[in-house]
Design a protein around this motif. Sequence first.
Motif, PDB file in Angstrom:
ATOM      1  N   PHE A 113       0.841  -1.183   0.000  1.00 17.77           N
ATOM      2  CA  PHE A 113       0.000   0.000   0.000  1.00 17.77           C
ATOM      3  C   PHE A 113       0.883   1.243   0.000  1.00 17.77           C
ATOM      4  O   PHE A 113       1.930   1.276   0.645  1.00 17.77           O
ATOM      5  CB  PHE A 113      -0.878   0.057   1.251  1.00 17.77           C
ATOM      6  CG  PHE A 113      -2.048  -0.873   1.242  1.00 17.77           C
ATOM      7  CD1 PHE A 113      -3.073  -0.723   0.322  1.00 17.77           C
ATOM      8  CD2 PHE A 113      -2.145  -1.881   2.179  1.00 17.77           C
ATOM      9  CE1 PHE A 113      -4.163  -1.576   0.325  1.00 17.77           C
ATOM     10  CE2 PHE A 113      -3.229  -2.739   2.201  1.00 17.77           C
ATOM     11  CZ  PHE A 113      -4.245  -2.587   1.269  1.00 17.77           C
ATOM     12  N   LEU A 114       0.410   2.275  -0.683  1.00 17.70           N
ATOM     13  CA  LEU A 114       0.978   3.617  -0.590  1.00 17.70           C
ATOM     14  C   LEU A 114      -0.158   4.547  -0.215  1.00 17.70           C
ATOM     15  O   LEU A 114      -1.168   4.614  -0.923  1.00 17.70           O
ATOM     16  CB  LEU A 114       1.606   4.050  -1.916  1.00 17.70           C
ATOM     17  CG  LEU A 114       1.970   5.531  -2.062  1.00 17.70           C
ATOM     18  CD1 LEU A 114       2.972   5.951  -0.994  1.00 17.70           C
ATOM     19  CD2 LEU A 114       2.538   5.803  -3.449  1.00 17.70           C
ATOM     20  N   MET A 115      -0.016   5.253   0.912  1.00 16.35           N
ATOM     21  CA  MET A 115      -1.059   6.158   1.389  1.00 16.35           C
ATOM     22  C   MET A 115      -0.494   7.560   1.504  1.00 16.35           C
ATOM     23  O   MET A 115       0.610   7.758   2.022  1.00 16.35           O
ATOM     24  CB  MET A 115      -1.597   5.676   2.741  1.00 16.35           C
ATOM     25  CG  MET A 115      -2.403   4.388   2.628  1.00 16.35           C
ATOM     26  SD  MET A 115      -2.545   3.490   4.199  1.00 16.35           S
ATOM     27  CE  MET A 115      -0.943   2.677   4.284  1.00 16.35           C
ATOM     28  N   MET A 116      -1.253   8.539   1.008  1.00 18.76           N
ATOM     29  CA  MET A 116      -0.803   9.924   0.992  1.00 18.76           C
ATOM     30  C   MET A 116      -1.892  10.815   1.583  1.00 18.76           C
ATOM     31  O   MET A 116      -2.782  11.267   0.867  1.00 18.76           O
ATOM     32  CB  MET A 116      -0.450  10.349  -0.433  1.00 18.76           C
ATOM     33  CG  MET A 116       0.705   9.555  -1.037  1.00 18.76           C
ATOM     34  SD  MET A 116       1.082   9.997  -2.748  1.00 18.76           S
ATOM     35  CE  MET A 116       1.642  11.690  -2.562  1.00 18.76           C
ATOM     36  N   PRO A 117      -1.861  11.082   2.901  1.00 16.55           N
ATOM     37  CA  PRO A 117      -2.865  11.933   3.542  1.00 16.55           C
ATOM     38  C   PRO A 117      -2.426  13.399   3.555  1.00 16.55           C
ATOM     39  O   PRO A 117      -1.233  13.713   3.583  1.00 16.55           O
ATOM     40  CB  PRO A 117      -2.908  11.375   4.972  1.00 16.55           C
ATOM     41  CG  PRO A 117      -1.509  10.883   5.204  1.00 16.55           C
ATOM     42  CD  PRO A 117      -0.984  10.419   3.875  1.00 16.55           C
ATOM     43  N   SER A 118      -3.407  14.300   3.540  1.00 17.88           N
ATOM     44  CA  SER A 118      -3.118  15.727   3.642  1.00 17.88           C
ATOM     45  C   SER A 118      -4.359  16.448   4.145  1.00 17.88           C
ATOM     46  O   SER A 118      -5.485  15.958   3.994  1.00 17.88           O
ATOM     47  CB  SER A 118      -2.695  16.300   2.281  1.00 17.88           C
ATOM     48  OG  SER A 118      -2.227  17.627   2.410  1.00 17.88           O
ATOM     49  N   ALA A 119      -4.158  17.623   4.742  1.00 19.96           N
ATOM     50  CA  ALA A 119      -5.281  18.415   5.251  1.00 19.96           C
ATOM     51  C   ALA A 119      -4.948  19.896   5.125  1.00 19.96           C
ATOM     52  O   ALA A 119      -3.802  20.312   5.320  1.00 19.96           O
ATOM     53  CB  ALA A 119      -5.580  18.066   6.706  1.00 19.96           C
ATOM     54  N   THR A 120      -5.970  20.687   4.777  1.00 25.90           N
ATOM     55  CA  THR A 120      -5.876  22.143   4.813  1.00 25.90           C
ATOM     56  C   THR A 120      -7.004  22.633   5.707  1.00 25.90           C
ATOM     57  O   THR A 120      -7.685  21.842   6.364  1.00 25.90           O
ATOM     58  CB  THR A 120      -6.012  22.754   3.406  1.00 25.90           C
ATOM     59  OG1 THR A 120      -7.342  22.474   2.899  1.00 25.90           O
ATOM     60  CG2 THR A 120      -4.988  22.174   2.449  1.00 25.90           C
ATOM     61  N   GLY A 121      -7.228  23.941   5.722  1.00 28.49           N
ATOM     62  CA  GLY A 121      -8.272  24.478   6.586  1.00 28.49           C
ATOM     63  C   GLY A 121      -9.671  24.036   6.222  1.00 28.49           C
ATOM     64  O   GLY A 121     -10.533  23.922   7.097  1.00 28.49           O
ATOM     65  N   GLY A 122      -9.919  23.747   4.928  1.00 31.21           N
ATOM     66  CA  GLY A 122     -11.280  23.470   4.515  1.00 31.21           C
ATOM     67  C   GLY A 122     -11.551  22.067   4.040  1.00 31.21           C
ATOM     68  O   GLY A 122     -12.712  21.720   3.778  1.00 31.21           O
ATOM     69  N   ALA A 123     -10.545  21.253   3.906  1.00 31.95           N
ATOM     70  CA  ALA A 123     -10.752  19.895   3.395  1.00 31.95           C
ATOM     71  C   ALA A 123      -9.578  19.024   3.804  1.00 31.95           C
ATOM     72  O   ALA A 123      -8.517  19.507   4.212  1.00 31.95           O
ATOM     73  CB  ALA A 123     -10.890  19.905   1.877  1.00 31.95           C
ATOM     74  N   SER A 124      -9.786  17.746   3.710  1.00 37.09           N
ATOM     75  CA  SER A 124      -8.702  16.790   3.922  1.00 37.09           C
ATOM     76  C   SER A 124      -8.958  15.605   3.009  1.00 37.09           C
ATOM     77  O   SER A 124     -10.065  15.422   2.487  1.00 37.09           O
ATOM     78  CB  SER A 124      -8.627  16.350   5.388  1.00 37.09           C
ATOM     79  OG  SER A 124      -9.817  15.680   5.774  1.00 37.09           O
ATOM     80  N   GLY A 125      -7.933  14.801   2.817  1.00 40.23           N
ATOM     81  CA  GLY A 125      -8.111  13.658   1.938  1.00 40.23           C
ATOM     82  C   GLY A 125      -6.926  12.727   2.015  1.00 40.23           C
ATOM     83  O   GLY A 125      -5.871  13.063   2.567  1.00 40.23           O
ATOM     84  N   VAL A 126      -7.111  11.557   1.451  1.00 38.47           N
ATOM     85  CA  VAL A 126      -6.032  10.570   1.428  1.00 38.47           C
ATOM     86  C   VAL A 126      -6.110   9.787   0.128  1.00 38.47           C
ATOM     87  O   VAL A 126      -7.196   9.389  -0.312  1.00 38.47           O
ATOM     88  CB  VAL A 126      -6.106   9.629   2.656  1.00 38.47           C
ATOM     89  CG1 VAL A 126      -7.433   8.889   2.707  1.00 38.47           C
ATOM     90  CG2 VAL A 126      -4.949   8.637   2.647  1.00 38.47           C
ATOM     91  N   LYS A 127      -4.959   9.620  -0.497  1.00 38.92           N
ATOM     92  CA  LYS A 127      -4.860   8.759  -1.675  1.00 38.92           C
ATOM     93  C   LYS A 127      -4.360   7.402  -1.210  1.00 38.92           C
ATOM     94  O   LYS A 127      -3.352   7.312  -0.503  1.00 38.92           O
ATOM     95  CB  LYS A 127      -3.920   9.368  -2.718  1.00 38.92           C
ATOM     96  CG  LYS A 127      -3.861   8.556  -4.009  1.00 38.92           C
ATOM     97  CD  LYS A 127      -3.344   9.374  -5.181  1.00 38.92           C
ATOM     98  CE  LYS A 127      -1.885   9.718  -5.064  1.00 38.92           C
ATOM     99  NZ  LYS A 127      -1.392  10.432  -6.271  1.00 38.92           N
TER     100      LYS A 127
END
Length: 341
Positions: A66-80
């Motif tokens: 698996f390769l997981m790439m999470p990120s977050a800003t002030g209005g949204a977050s997500g993960v690939k």
Amino acid sequence: MAPSGQTTGAGGRSTGLTHLSAVAIAELVDGPSAVRVLTEALVSGHVDPEQDSPRLFAPSGPGAEFLMMPSATGGASGVKVLTLAPDNPEDGHPNVQGVYVLFETEHHAPLAVLDAAELTLVRTPATTVMAAQHLIAARLGVDPGSAVRAQRVVVFGAGPQAERHIAYLNAVLHPDDIAVVGRRPEGVDPLVARSAALGAPVRPADAARDLPRADLIVCATSSRTPLFDAGDVPADAVVCAIGVHGPDKRELPAELVLNADVVVESRASAMRESGNLLLARPATEWVADAERGRPLANLAELVTGRFTPSPGRPAVFSGVGMAWEDLVVAQHAYDRYRQRA
């Protein structure tokens, strides 16, 4: 637009989760708009590349991970979330497969699931073109919002990333000539035909003749060794290498990297994954430069005008791909979908 809908949960109730297919993403986001939203994220300060999460790896079964790439800003977050299965192509299946999940940050509920392969095919060339646009503008001393152009471009690679880079370069930087270098003519010729049919001034390259004349060189390959000699690169060229990540892989020769002005997505990610830099000199020496007040420039510093290239030296952008880029483009695609719904 390809069908994008909401899933159904227990009791037949809608969960509100939207699915954006590869076709839908391609219809919602084009090259210029992807470049624009990535630039705005950095200029506004909503994204600090140095604070982005690192990639996470974990086993997913025999011969894969698996390769997981999470990120977050002030209005949204997500993960690939991707699976990497190097043996898959032998069986006729993709090496890389996966999805991107976009969340809202008020209650942390999932909003959308996006095709990860298409998302990567959007954000990677958009990031490259953004970097090239600002490096060329800095070299010329002009506003990057003006009609910045790269007249003579050489692209290394003949795969999907190279093809999408050609499309985005043509749409944003309006080159007069794009020469393509590939390992096999049977790969280059169809790419040239498809790109030319879409209006790009593209042709197979004569590397020995075209490299010394290039304004912009883009490397989008899976090579583990340098693609050309440093002496083939003009002193005023911009070079963007984005095809590989990992400390043991590189597309650029050490001599070029050590004698160029270098910009990276983030210093932290480069020290983890940029073989272009780490095979040119040890991470301790790059860190020592930073401690002496000569740090590598990152993309935020480039697009906000805090980076000034040196005359008479090539300018290099070495990218490995970062989670914040996926998040910014995924949020833009979702916003566009909502506007059209």
